[in-house]
Design a protein around this motif. Structure first.
Motif: not given
Length: 139
Positions: A1-20
């Motif tokens: 069984m694999s365990v996944t952990r939420p992360v800040v994805g690159v696409e969302a991070a780049l969108a936040a940077v550009y938005g800021g």
């Protein structure tokens, strides 16, 4: 069984940077020199951006604010208050990259710290306001 952990994805991070960057320019004009950094849970850089005219210091400070917020698991304003009242001793932590100046905010989801945002180049209050807004976009 694999365990996944939420992360800040690159696409969302780049969108936040550009938005800021766009928000800062809209609020403070074309000459606004702002840098925005988004880091992951270990303080690793996920996304970065800066206005063309921003100097080297705000670029470095944005990354250090984000790094501090994620490692200390609190905003850099809260960390500064903890240092001021003696609850936190940065020298004992032995990490010269920690910087307790407002403008760094952790990104949380379900109680976990997924990363952080750091903003630098304006007043501490303006940096913080942009960082808080960007965190909202990331969660």
């Amino acid at each position: 069984m694999s365990v996944t952990r939420p992360v800040v994805g690159v696409e969302a991070a780049l969108a936040a940077v550009y938005g800021g960057l766009n928000d800062a320019r809209a609020a403070h004009g074309e000459t606004s020199g702002v840098a925005v950094a988004v880091v992951g849970p270990a303080g690793e850089l996920v996304a970065f951006g800066a206005h063309d005219l921003v100097g080297p210091l705000p670029r470095r400070v944005a990354l250090r604010k984000a790094y501090t917020a994620v490692l200390l698991r609190r905003s850099t304003r809260e960390a500064a208050a903890s240092v001021a009242d003696g609850r936190l001793d940065l020298e004992q932590l032995g990490d010269d990259e920690l910087l307790v100046v407002p403008g760094g905010e952790p990104v949380r989801s379900g109680g976990a710290v997924l990363g952080a945002v750091g903003v630098s180049g304006l007043s501490a209050d303006d940096d913080e306001a942009i960082a808080v807004e960007l965190v909202q976009r990331l969660v």
